[in-house]
Design an enzyme around this catalytic site. Sequence first.
Site, PDB file in Angstrom:
ATOM      1  NE  ARG A  62      36.004  51.132  19.179  1.00 46.20           N
ATOM      2  CZ  ARG A  62      35.963  50.365  20.262  1.00 46.20           C
ATOM      3  NH1 ARG A  62      36.463  50.762  21.398  1.00 46.20           N
ATOM      4  NH2 ARG A  62      35.423  49.172  20.225  1.00 46.20           N
ATOM      5  CG  HIS A  72      36.165  50.709  26.298  1.00 47.06           C
ATOM      6  ND1 HIS A  72      35.748  49.396  26.367  1.00 47.06           N
ATOM      7  CD2 HIS A  72      36.878  50.823  25.150  1.00 47.06           C
ATOM      8  CE1 HIS A  72      36.207  48.744  25.302  1.00 47.06           C
ATOM      9  NE2 HIS A  72      36.890  49.583  24.551  1.00 47.06           N
TER      10      HIS A  72
END
Length: 122
Positions: A75, A80
Amino acid sequence: MSDENLVVLKKILEEMSIAHSLLGMHDVDSFMEDEMAKRAVCMTVINVGELIKNLDMDFRADNPEVPWRDMAGFRDIAAHKYQTLRMDDVYVTVADEFPSIAEDIRMICERAEGEDEARDDR
């Protein structure tokens, strides 16, 4: 297991099912060419990881058959470092790994619900 953990697990299962259905009939090559599918699947991967972070640490430790840490880490990468994310890894994760992980989570839910029923019968 707490009721909160059970609710989160059921939401994780829903997100995993959505991710799998978003793949539809894509093979890896057609997935790689479908920008909308890639972004939608990545968003559900992010949702799964975020939900995992809401599970109690003790609960995760008590259920090591599920790669909680790896999924939460995936995730973080999807959120990011999206531009460097390997989409073929996303495809393989959702197509090949999510189904068995989802089955493990379903079994955890069934165990918890069975324990709740046994407690209620006392």
